[in-house]
Design a protein around this motif. Structure first.
Motif, PDB file in Angstrom:
ATOM      1  N   UNK A  76       0.839  -1.208   0.000  1.00  0.00           N
ATOM      2  CA  UNK A  76       0.000   0.000   0.000  1.00  0.00           C
ATOM      3  C   UNK A  76       0.873   1.258   0.000  1.00  0.00           C
ATOM      4  N   UNK A  77       1.889   1.288   0.851  1.00  0.00           N
ATOM      5  CA  UNK A  77       2.746   2.473   0.952  1.00  0.00           C
ATOM      6  C   UNK A  77       3.439   2.766  -0.372  1.00  0.00           C
ATOM      7  N   UNK A  78       3.944   1.737  -1.024  1.00  0.00           N
ATOM      8  CA  UNK A  78       4.624   1.933  -2.306  1.00  0.00           C
ATOM      9  C   UNK A  78       3.657   2.439  -3.365  1.00  0.00           C
ATOM     10  N   UNK A  79       2.471   1.833  -3.408  1.00  0.00           N
ATOM     11  CA  UNK A  79       1.511   2.159  -4.462  1.00  0.00           C
ATOM     12  C   UNK A  79       0.868   3.529  -4.277  1.00  0.00           C
ATOM     13  N   UNK A  80       0.571   3.917  -3.039  1.00  0.00           N
ATOM     14  CA  UNK A  80      -0.267   5.091  -2.824  1.00  0.00           C
ATOM     15  C   UNK A  80       0.458   6.285  -2.195  1.00  0.00           C
ATOM     16  N   UNK A  81       1.665   6.086  -1.705  1.00  0.00           N
ATOM     17  CA  UNK A  81       2.414   7.200  -1.139  1.00  0.00           C
ATOM     18  C   UNK A  81       3.751   7.423  -1.858  1.00  0.00           C
ATOM     19  N   UNK A  82       4.559   6.405  -1.945  1.00  0.00           N
ATOM     20  CA  UNK A  82       5.884   6.598  -2.512  1.00  0.00           C
ATOM     21  C   UNK A  82       5.827   6.905  -3.999  1.00  0.00           C
ATOM     22  N   UNK A  83       4.785   6.441  -4.666  1.00  0.00           N
ATOM     23  CA  UNK A  83       4.635   6.745  -6.090  1.00  0.00           C
ATOM     24  C   UNK A  83       4.045   8.131  -6.325  1.00  0.00           C
ATOM     25  N   UNK A  84       3.539   8.771  -5.272  1.00  0.00           N
ATOM     26  CA  UNK A  84       2.876  10.063  -5.422  1.00  0.00           C
ATOM     27  C   UNK A  84       3.871  11.191  -5.671  1.00  0.00           C
ATOM     28  N   UNK A  85       5.005  11.143  -4.973  1.00  0.00           N
ATOM     29  CA  UNK A  85       5.992  12.211  -5.112  1.00  0.00           C
ATOM     30  C   UNK A  85       7.374  11.662  -4.782  1.00  0.00           C
ATOM     31  N   UNK A  86       8.405  12.102  -5.503  1.00  0.00           N
ATOM     32  CA  UNK A  86       9.778  11.680  -5.169  1.00  0.00           C
ATOM     33  C   UNK A  86      10.249  12.226  -3.830  1.00  0.00           C
ATOM     34  N   UNK A  87       9.489  13.145  -3.249  1.00  0.00           N
ATOM     35  CA  UNK A  87       9.830  13.673  -1.936  1.00  0.00           C
ATOM     36  C   UNK A  87       9.550  12.656  -0.833  1.00  0.00           C
TER      37      UNK A  87
END
Length: 353
Positions: free
Chosen positions: A113-124
């Motif tokens: 979930x974290x990879x799909x919905x947060x880490x992919x959202x912004x390189x920050x």
């Protein structure tokens, strides 16, 4: 008047939240979905003033900390942050469950979930993958599965435990961290709940104020265990971050440990160096909640008693009530030391561009 230099920031403790109680369902194996509906979480000690900043409610109507765009607007952009390292509140108590397989399943779902919905959202955004400590072999397998992802920069576990973390039961986790070149981050939040031991050496406290104040006890016990059980000899490239547990307790603990080791070293024959040397080379600590004595000089004196400028990592604890502003803390330090603490130590440790 000379304009003050704008310092870059890497925030090593940002708490992203779930939008709903079912955010993990698309990533959770069918076997566990029905159980996830029935089982509850919850922490044993809750702050009476609320856990979140009152100004952090996103205009989108999502829960505090659940809107990545608003987090960028309120936290990352105003404070010149290169990166926000995510540690979710929603998964922090997972190691307190009695069912090791259920806990491991929740961790797998959260990491996807974290990879799909947060880490992919912004390189920050960069993330700590979460593992459950009940079954270190399953945890190591999960580190090997998720660890190679380029946006995963560390492994997160909670401070609550049934035994000190240096004991060999947990060593498969540290071996996997070293194998994947990922630091281990210990974060508080569930001490005293579920299958965990009491949150203090003398038992359960009555309220959040006592619990929060006594958190360093947990870190002291884990740190001494890591050193004395020979974890850093066995895994020489393994790095450990003690998050959100204060810092001023470290020098007197190391004085005591070094002194005792000189007389009792026969009980730990695998140690080849003084305990404080292992700590200096392997341990990092986050700034929040930094101790704030009435006389700021006293904190500066404490920093001189250990390698603070190279061991400390900035953390804001956003969006929690005790948020620390990177532009305001540690103002008494020289700018070069502030640079290290605000970003450069984290940039090196987590291998960030």
């Amino acid at each position: 008047m000379e304009k003050e230099e704008v310092l870059r920031v890497i925030d090593c403790d940002v708490h992203n939240q779930f939008r709903t109680g079912k955010d993990l369902f698309p990533y959770l194996e069918e076997t566990w979905k029905s159980q996830a509906v029935l089982r509850g979480g919850g922490l044993p000690y809750a702050t009476p003033i609320g856990n979140k900043r009152k100004d952090a409610n996103p205009p989108s109507g999502l829960p505090v900390g659940a809107d990545p765009e608003y987090m960028i607007q309120q936290l990352i952009e105003p404070y010149n942050m290169d990166y926000a390292l995510l540690c979710s509140d929603g998964i922090i108590a997972v190691s307190a469950f009695a069912d090791a397989d259920y806990a491991a399943a929740l961790c797998r779902a959260y990491n996807d979930y974290q990879i799909a919905e947060w880490l992919s959202y912004s390189p920050k955004f960069k993330g700590f993958l979460c593992v459950a400590t009940q079954d270190p072999l399953q945890a190591a397998k999960e580190i090997d599965r998720i660890g190679p992802h380029p946006d995963i920069v560390g492994v997160s576990i909670v401070g609550g435990s049934r035994m000190p973390y240096g004991q060999r039961f947990f060593h498969p986790i540290y071996e996997a961290c070293q194998r994947n070149d990922l630091p281990l981050v210990i974060h508080p939040g569930a001490e005293g709940s579920g299958i965990f031991n009491p949150p203090t050496a003398v038992g359960y406290v009555s309220n959040y104020l006592e619990w929060h104040t006594c958190l360093p006890q947990t870190y002291m016990a884990h740190l001494v265990s890591f050193v004395c059980e020979g974890v850093f000899e066995k895994f020489p490239n393994f790095k450990l971050v003690l998050s959100e547990g204060g810092v001023s307790w470290l020098p007197p603990l190391l004085w005591r440990l070094d002194k005792n080791f000189k007389a009792l070293r026969s009980s730990n024959p695998w140690l080849k160096r003084m305990p404080s040397e292992y700590v200096r080379d392997h341990i990092f600590m986050t700034t929040q909640p930094i101790e704030e004595p009435d006389n700021p000089k006293h904190l500066a004196m404490m920093f001189e008693m250990f390698d603070a400028e190279n061991m400390l990592l900035f953390s804001s604890d956003y969006p929690h009530w005790d948020f620390d502003d990177p532009m305001k803390i540690l103002k008494q330090l020289p700018v070069e030391k502030r640079k290290k603490i605000l970003s450069e130590n984290a940039r090196t440790l987590f291998k960030l561009a």
